[in-house]
Design a protein around this motif. Structure first.
Motif, mmCIF file in Angstrom:
data_model
loop_
_atom_site.group_PDB
_atom_site.id
_atom_site.type_symbol
_atom_site.label_atom_id
_atom_site.label_comp_id
_atom_site.label_asym_id
_atom_site.label_seq_id
_atom_site.Cartn_x
_atom_site.Cartn_y
_atom_site.Cartn_z
ATOM 1 N N PHE C 52 0.831 -1.209 0.000
ATOM 2 C CA PHE C 52 0.000 0.000 0.000
ATOM 3 C C PHE C 52 0.866 1.260 0.000
ATOM 4 O O PHE C 52 0.606 2.202 -0.749
ATOM 5 N N LEU C 53 1.901 1.258 0.829
ATOM 6 C CA LEU C 53 2.762 2.440 0.914
ATOM 7 C C LEU C 53 3.458 2.705 -0.421
ATOM 8 O O LEU C 53 3.472 3.822 -0.928
ATOM 9 N N ARG C 54 4.054 1.642 -1.002
ATOM 10 C CA ARG C 54 4.799 1.826 -2.244
ATOM 11 C C ARG C 54 3.884 2.253 -3.379
ATOM 12 O O ARG C 54 4.223 3.125 -4.169
ATOM 13 N N ALA C 56 1.074 3.821 -3.150
ATOM 14 C CA ALA C 56 0.618 5.205 -2.950
ATOM 15 C C ALA C 56 1.614 6.176 -3.576
ATOM 16 O O ALA C 56 1.223 7.138 -4.246
ATOM 17 N N VAL C 57 2.912 5.899 -3.373
ATOM 18 C CA VAL C 57 3.930 6.774 -3.946
ATOM 19 C C VAL C 57 3.865 6.721 -5.479
ATOM 20 O O VAL C 57 3.904 7.749 -6.165
ATOM 21 N N MET C 58 3.727 5.509 -6.021
ATOM 22 C CA MET C 58 3.667 5.363 -7.483
ATOM 23 C C MET C 58 2.448 6.091 -8.044
ATOM 24 O O MET C 58 2.529 6.761 -9.067
ATOM 25 N N ALA C 60 0.970 8.637 -6.780
ATOM 26 C CA ALA C 60 1.220 10.075 -6.696
ATOM 27 C C ALA C 60 2.067 10.528 -7.864
ATOM 28 O O ALA C 60 1.849 11.604 -8.424
ATOM 29 N N VAL C 61 3.026 9.706 -8.259
ATOM 30 C CA VAL C 61 3.883 10.046 -9.391
ATOM 31 C C VAL C 61 3.045 10.155 -10.664
ATOM 32 O O VAL C 61 3.183 11.077 -11.462
ATOM 33 N N ALA C 64 0.554 13.134 -10.949
ATOM 34 C CA ALA C 64 1.118 14.449 -11.177
ATOM 35 C C ALA C 64 0.858 14.943 -12.595
ATOM 36 O O ALA C 64 1.269 16.028 -12.950
ATOM 37 N N VAL C 69 4.374 6.818 -16.713
ATOM 38 C CA VAL C 69 5.644 7.222 -16.125
ATOM 39 C C VAL C 69 6.689 6.208 -16.542
ATOM 40 O O VAL C 69 6.514 5.005 -16.321
ATOM 41 N N PHE C 210 11.678 1.413 -6.777
ATOM 42 C CA PHE C 210 11.039 2.002 -7.958
ATOM 43 C C PHE C 210 11.635 1.282 -9.161
ATOM 44 O O PHE C 210 12.753 0.764 -9.082
#
Lengths: 262, 322, 283
Positions: C52-54, C56-58, C60-61, C64, C69, C210
Motif C-alpha cells: 500500500f505504501l509503495r 501510494a507513492v507510485m 502520486a507520481v 502528477a 511514467v 522504484f
C-alpha cells in the motif's frame, strides 16, 4: 549510574571489531543516502508529489530520516526482544534490579547507527537551506525540536511494536511494517495516501507530526487537507503521549510475560 | 583389514598474539604433533586426552574436515580431504555438540532425508531404522521436531542418523557429553552391542572414562598432540603403577605393623582399627589377608580396583611412575 | 545382531547420491517453512502493508499529470508494485545469514561430512522454500492488490510461461547473491557489511523501491545488463507487465540465465576456496 556502565561496556566490546564497525557505520550512512536518492529519482519522473515540489518533499524526508535515525540509535535494539523472549534471555534481564526496557536498549546502542544520524543532520541542514523559507528564530527552534519529537514518536513505535513479541513470538517482520513502513510513510506528504492509511498511520499512530505538519508550518503552507496550522507545533505533545502509551504497553507486556512465563 | 592408518600425522595452526596496539606476533602451534595410529576393522578404540590435547583435530583430519600439515592418513583406503564426499558415504560421524539433524523437521523426516542424501536402498534403510528404533527407544519422539527434543533424545537421534547408511567406521566426538545417567547408559549399551557385532569400527573421544571402561578394549591417550599410551586398560594400569587397595576392619589395632614386600599402609583410621593397604602386585592380596588373620581378629575386608580416573589424571599431569 | 535389521555396514559398492537426494532436500526446505505458519502470516501482512505504501507513492507520481511514467501506465505500475511485493518473498530478498552463522560456529563441518557439497544442499533446500513461498507469500499480496486496485493482466498467454521461467531464474540469482554474502563468513568475523551492501543495492538497483527505468535510460540498461540486481526483481516484473515485445522478453531471460551461470560458477569457486581455508586453517 548503572546504565552508563552497561553502555560503556557495550561500546567497548563493539570497538573490538573495528573493521566491522567501519563497515557498519558506512552501511548505516548508505541507508540514509538511499532515502534521499529515492526522492531525487522520483522527482526525475514527476514534477510534483501529492501537490508538493522537490524542495518541500526533500525537507520532509530529511526530518523523517533524522527522527528515524535517532530513534533507531537510541532504542532500535528493542527489535531483538523476540530473540530474547524466545531464548529465555529476557529472564536474565528481569532478575536484575534495573528496568527491563532500559537494559534491553542499552544492550546494543549500536554505535554503527551514529553515522546515519550524522548524515540525517547534514541532510536536514541542506534541505532547510534549499527550502523556500526565511530562517527566523522560531523556525530554527521548530527545526531543532521537530526531529527530537519525531525520534520520540518513532521510539514509541519501536517499543510498541516490539512488545508484540510478549504475546506472539513468531511475529517475524511484522514489527518492521510499522517501523520501517513508518519511515517510508513519513518521508512523503500524507496527501498521497488513501483515506484508510492516512487515518491509521498519520493520525492514529501520529506519523503526520514527524515531518508533514512541521514542514507545512515551516513553509507557511496551508494544509491541502484543511488541518489547522498550529498542528505543526504539536509534535512534542504528540510525542509525549506516544511515549507514555508505549511505556504502558511495555509494562502490560512484561506483566503478561511474567504471568505466563512463556 | 586396516581401516584407519595414519603416520606422522601433524597439524599446525598459526595463532596471532596481540602485542601492543596493532602489532601482532604470529606463533605456530602444533595441535597434533606426529601421530601414528592403525586401527583394524571391528576395533573399538577410546581416544582420550585433556582439553586441547588434539583429539578433535585428529578426528577432523580422519574425517576429511581438516587437511594435515604433514603425514599420511588413510581411512577405508581413501585419502580423507581430497576424497571427502566418497569417504562420507562410508563413515558416520557424531559430534556431541553439533547436530547433523534438521532442526525444524521431525526426527522421522530427517531420517527419510538422509536416506536420499546417502542413496541408501529403501529396504536397507528400513531395516537399520527398525533396529535403532528398537534398541534406542526412538518411537516415543520420532514425530517431534528436533529442536524440541531433550539432549538425550537428540543424541539417540544423532546416533541413528550416523548409522542409517551403514558406515564402516563410526567416529564419535564426545557422544555422552551433557547426558543424564540413564541416557548415558542407553547410549553405551547401544554402542557396546554395535561393537560386539564386530562389523563396525568405532573411534570415540570422551572425557567420561566410564565410557572407556564400559566400551573400549583399546585406549589411545593423547597429550599435547602426541600419543602417550596406546594399548589396553590393563596395560595402562601396569605401566603407570596403579595400585589395588585392600581395606581391612579389625576388632582391635595391630600390635606391630606388617612388613611385606610391595605392601604399604596408605592410611589408618578409627584408632588403627581400619587400615588401607596399597598393593603393587609383588605380594598377592591373599597372602596379605592370611597374614592379617594370623595377626588380629579380622572383621571385614574389601578390595578396591585401581581407579582409571586417577591413572588418567596422573597421565595428564605427567606424574607417571618411574 | 545379525538378521534383516542388523546394522552391518553397507556392502561397499558404487553408490552416489542421485537427483532424489536433491528432491528430498527441496521437499525438506518446503516443509521447514510450512511449519512456521505464523511467520508466514507475519511476512505477508508486512509485505502487503508495504504494498500500500509503495503503490501510494507510485500513484502520486502518475497523478502528477502524465498518463504514463517511464513507460508504465497506472495498471502496469500497480502490478509492478503488488507482484513485486510477492516476488520478494519468493526470491527471499532479505534472509537471515543462517549459513554464515553455521560457518562462524563451525557447524558447517557437519555439512561437509555429507556426500553432497554444502552449496548444492543449500540450493536444493532454497528451491523447496521458494516453492512454498509461491503458494503463500506470492499469492497473498497479489490477491490483496487485485482486490483493492486495478491490476494489469498479461494479454499474451506466453507471458505466464515466461514469467514463471523468469521467477525461477530470479530465485537462482538471488540465492547465489545471498550465498556469496554468507560465504564471506569464511574470511570475515561477521557478514553485516556484505549483508548491508546487498540489501541496499538489491533494493535500489534491483527495481524494488522504484522501477530501474526511473533512472536515465542508459543507466537503466547498464544496470540490467552489467549487474545481477535487476535480474532479481525488475526483469520478472517487466516480463509480467509485458514491457517490450516477446523478443525483448526472451532477451531479458537470456540476461538472467547468463547471470545464473556466472554467479553459480562464482559460488562454487568461492565455496571451494572457503572449504580449502577451513580444511587447511581449521574452523
Amino acid at each position: 549510574m548503572a546504565y552508563r556502565h552497561l553502555l560503556a561496556a557495550q561500546v567497548r566490546s563493539q570497538a573490538q571489531y573495528r573493521a566491522s564497525l567501519a563497515v557498519d557505520v558506512t552501511g548505516s550512512v548508505l541507508f540514509g543516502v538511499l532515502d534521499i536518492v529515492s526522492v531525487v529519482v522520483l522527482f526525475r519522473v514527476t514534477p510534483t508529489l501529492g501537490g508538493f515540489g522537490f524542495a518541500e518533499v526533500f525537507l520532509m524526508t530529511a526530518l523523517a530520516s533524522c527522527a528515524f535515525a535517532t530513534a533507531d540509535l537510541m532504542v532500535g535494539n528493542v527489535e531483538r526482544l523476540r530473540q530474547y523472549v524466545r531464548s529465555g534471555l529476557f529472564d536474565a534481564l528481569l532478575v536484575r534490579p534495573l528496568s527491563s526496557l532500559a537494559q534491553l536498549v542499552a544492550m546494543d546502542v549500536a554505535t554503527r547507527r551514529v553515522g546515519r544520524v550524522a548524515f540525517g543532520v547534514v541532510m536536514l541542514v541542506l534541505a532547510a537551506a534549499n527550502a523556500p523559507m526565511e530562517l527566523t528564530l522560531a523556525r530554527l527552534a521548530l527545526l531543532t525540536v521537530t526531529p527530537i519529537a519525531g525520534a520520540l514518536i518513532f521510539g514509541a513505535v519501536f517499543v510498541a511494536t516490539a512488545t508484540v513479541a510478549f504475546w506472539w513470538i513468531e511475529s517475524g517482520e511484522i514489527a518492521n511494517g510499522l517501523t520501517y513502513g513508518g519511515l517510508n510513510f513519513t518521508q512523503y506528504p500524507i496527501t498521497i495516501y488513501g483515506a484508510l492509511f492516512r487515518r491509521l498511520f498519520a493520525y492514529a499512530v501520529g506519523f503526520a507530526f514527524v515531518a508533514y505538519y512541521p514542514t507545512l508550518a515551516l513553509l507557511d503552507r496551508p494544509d491541502p487537507l484543511g488541518a489547522p496550522t498550529f498542528l505543526g507545533y504539536a509534535a512534542p505533545a504528540v510525542a509525549v503521549m506516544a511515549a507514555v502509551a508505549a511505556g504502558l504497553l511495555w509494562q502490560t507486556g512484561v506483566r503478561h510475560y511474567r504471568s505466563t512465563g512463556s | 583389514m586396516t581401516v584407519i592408518e595414519a603416520s606422522g600425522l601433524r597439524k599446525e595452526f598459526t595463532v596471532r598474539v596481540k602485542s601492543g596496539w596493532l602489532r601482532r606476533r604470529t606463533r605456530i602451534v602444533a595441535a597434533v604433533d606426529g601421530i601414528a595410529l592403525s586401527v583394524e576393522r571391528g576395533e573399538m578404540v577410546g581416544y582420550i586426552g585433556p582439553n586441547g590435547a588434539g583429539k578433535s583435530t585428529t578426528l577432523k583430519m580422519l574425517t576429511g574436515v581438516l587437511y594435515p600439515s604433514a603425514g599420511q592418513v588413510r581411512v577405508c583406503g581413501l585419502e580423507p580431504v581430497p576424497q571427502r564426499t566418497r569417504l562420507a558415504l562410508r563413515i558416520g560421524v557424531v559430534f556431541g555438540q553439533r547436530s547433523q539433524l534438521w532442526w525444524d523437521l521431525p526426527l522421522r523426516d530427517s531420517f527419510a532425508l538422509l536416506r536420499h542424501v546417502y542413496a541408501v536402498p529403501a529396504t536397507e534403510h528400513a531395516g537399520r531404522l527398525a533396529h535403532c528404533r528398537r534398541l534406542l527407544d526412538l518411537d516415543a519422539f520420532l514425530d517431534v521436531p528436533v529442536r524440541q527434543l531433550s539432549l538425550g533424545q537428540r543424541m539417540r537421534g544423532e546416533l541413528t542418523a550416523a548409522l542409517l547408511h551403514g558406515p564402516e567406521v563410526l567416529f564419535l566426538d564426545e557422544p555422552t557429553i551433557g547426558l543424564d545417567l540413564v541416557s548415558k547408559q542407553a547410549v553405551r549399551a547401544f554402542l557396546a552391542a554395535l561393537g560386539a557385532a564386530g562389523d563396525t569400527t568405532i573411534l570415540l573421544t570422551t572425557h567420561d572414562l566410564a565410557d572407556i571402561e564400559r566400551l573400549c578394549r583399546r585406549l589411545v591417550v593423547i597429550d599435547q598432540g602426541r600419543i602417550v599410551h596406546d594399548g589396553s586398560l590393563d596395560e595402562l594400569h601396569a605401566r603407570y603403577g596403579s595400585r589395588r587397595r585392600l581395606v581391612v576392619d579389625l576388632d582391635e589395632p595391630l600390635a606391630a605393623p606388617l612388613a611385606l614386600p610391595g605392601v604399604t599402609v596408605e592410611s589408618t583410621q578409627a584408632n588403627g582399627r581400619r587400615i588401607t593397604y596399597a598393593l603393587d602386585g609383588t605380594t598377592a592380596a591373599g597372602d596379605l589377608v592370611s597374614r592379617l588373620v594370623e595377626a588380629a581378629a579380622l572383621r571385614d575386608i574389601s578390595v578396591l580396583e585401581p581407579d582409571i580416573e586417577d591413572v588418567v589424571a596422573r597421565l595428564y599431569t605427567r606424574q607417571a611412575a618411574p | 545382531m545379525r538378521g534383516d535389521d542388523s546394522l552391518a555396514p553397507h556392502a561397499t559398492g558404487s553408490r552416489a547420491p542421485s537427483y532424489r537426494a536433491y528432491l528430498a532436500l527441496a521437499a525438506a526446505g518446503f516443509q521447514r517453512y510450512a511449519t512456521y505458519r505464523q511467520a508466514t502470516v507475519a511476512a505477508v501482512v508486512t509485505n502487503s502493508v508495504f504494498g500500500f505504501l509503495r503503490f501510494a507513492v507510485m500513484l502520486a507520481v502518475i497523478d502528477a499529470g502524465t498518463r504514463t511514467v517511464a513507460g508504465y501506465d497506472n495498471r502496469q505500475l500497480a502490478t509492478f508494485v503488488w507482484a513485486g511485493q510477492g516476488l520478494i518473498g519468493v526470491v527471499l530478498l532479505w534472509a537471515l545469514p543462517e549459513f554464515a552463522e553455521r560457518i562462524r560456529t563451525g557447524d558447517v563441518i557437519t555439512d561437509l561430512l555429507r556426500p553432497i557439497d554444502p552449496m548444492s544442499q543449500l540450493l536444493a533446500a532454497d528451491l523447496g522454500r521458494a516453492g512454498y513461498a509461491v503458494l503463500t507469500r506470492f499469492v497473498v499480496p497479489v490477491v490483496v492488490g487485485a482486490l483493492v486496485f486495478d491490476l494489469y493482466a498479461p494479454r499474451r498467454q506466453v507471458t505466464y510461461a515466461l514469467f514463471a521461467c523468469s521467477t525461477l531464474l530470479a530465485t537462482l540469482v538471488c540465492f547465489s547473491c545471498r550465498y556469496l554474502v554468507n560465504a564471506a563468513a569464511y574470511w570475515l568475523l561477521d557478514v553485516r557489511g556484505p549483508q548491508t551492501a546487498w540489501t541496499l543495492t538489491s533494493g535500489i538497483f534491483g527495481g524494488l523501491y522504484f522501477p530501474v527505468w526511473f533512472f536515465p535510460d542508459a543507466m537503466a540498461i547498464g544496470l540490467i545488463v552489467a549487474t545481477p540486481f535487476p535480474s532479481v526483481i525488475q526483469i520478472p516484473l517487466d516480463i509480467l507487465v509485458e514491457r517490450g515485445s516477446p523478443a525483448v522478453q526472451l532477451g531479458l531471460l537470456g540476461v538472467q540465465a547468463g547471470w545464473v551461470v556466472t554467479l553459480l560458477a562464482l559460488c562454487r569457486w568461492v565455496q571451494r576456496r572457503g572449504e580449502r581455508k577451513l580444511v587447511i586453517q581449521g574452523g
